[in-house]
Scaffold this active site. Structure first.
Site, PDB file in Angstrom:
ATOM      1  CB  CYS A  92      -3.162  -6.554  -5.866  1.00  0.00           C
ATOM      2  SG  CYS A  92      -4.546  -5.419  -5.970  1.00  0.00           S
ATOM      3  CB  CYS A 119      -5.382  -8.759  -9.918  1.00  0.00           C
ATOM      4  SG  CYS A 119      -4.323  -7.774  -8.842  1.00  0.00           S
ATOM      5  CD  GLU A 152      -4.206 -10.859  -6.231  1.00  0.00           C
ATOM      6  OE1 GLU A 152      -3.610  -9.920  -5.645  1.00  0.00           O
ATOM      7  OE2 GLU A 152      -5.424 -11.049  -6.116  1.00  0.00           O
ATOM      8  CD  GLU A 174      -2.948  -1.165   2.265  1.00  0.00           C
ATOM      9  OE1 GLU A 174      -3.926  -1.922   2.149  1.00  0.00           O
ATOM     10  OE2 GLU A 174      -2.755  -0.450   3.272  1.00  0.00           O
TER      11      GLU A 174
HETATM   12 ZN    ZN Z   1      -5.753  -6.814  -7.399  1.00  0.00          ZN
END
Ligand code: ZN
Length: 133
Positions: free
Chosen positions: A61, A96, A63, A52
């Site tokens: 994220c 994602c 992924e 973050e």
């Molecule tokens: Zn994501």
């Protein structure tokens, strides 16, 4: 990791690795820590976590972190990605899904709430009409 011949145990193991990676998540704002483990066709594993940022839009994220690591190391073929968010099941977000679709439209997505309660889905189930140029 021989995913083809031992799909369920490999999925469980990949999910566990995602859970271990999760410890490194940087999520001071949401406290929603996520880990990912991405398996290449040759059996290599790249992990990722959510990172973050004070400028929320700069957040990435788990992924995509795993994919960016793998792609930047020259990897192009992937079998599966596991996502662990602790006791809450987390499926990849829309960004994602599209990001993964670019490189691995046929990848398996492993999610769950613990290693004995996992779900294995295809990306096509989660993103039926991915965008491709
Ligand atoms: Zn994501």
């Amino acid at each position: 990791m021989d995913f083809i011949n031992d799909k369920f145990n490999s999925a469980k193991r990949l999910y566990e690795i995602a859970g271990e990676a999760r410890k490194n998540a940087y999520a001071p704002f949401s406290n929603f820590k996520v880990g990912a483990a991405l398996l290449t066709k040759e059996g290599k594993i790249y992990t990722g976590v959510n990172v973050e940022n004070s400028s929320y839009g700069a957040t990435i994220c788990a992924e995509r972190t795993a994919f960016v690591k793998a792609i930047s190391e020259g990897e192009r073929e992937f079998t599966a990605i596991a996502v662990s968010a602790g006791s809450e099941e987390a499926v990849p977000c829309g960004i994602c899904r599209q990001f993964i679709y670019e490189f691995a439209p046929e990848i398996l997505i492993i999610t769950g709430t613990d290693k004995n309660s996992i779900n294995i889905r295809t990306l096509e189930e989660l993103l039926p009409m991915g965008f491709r140029l």
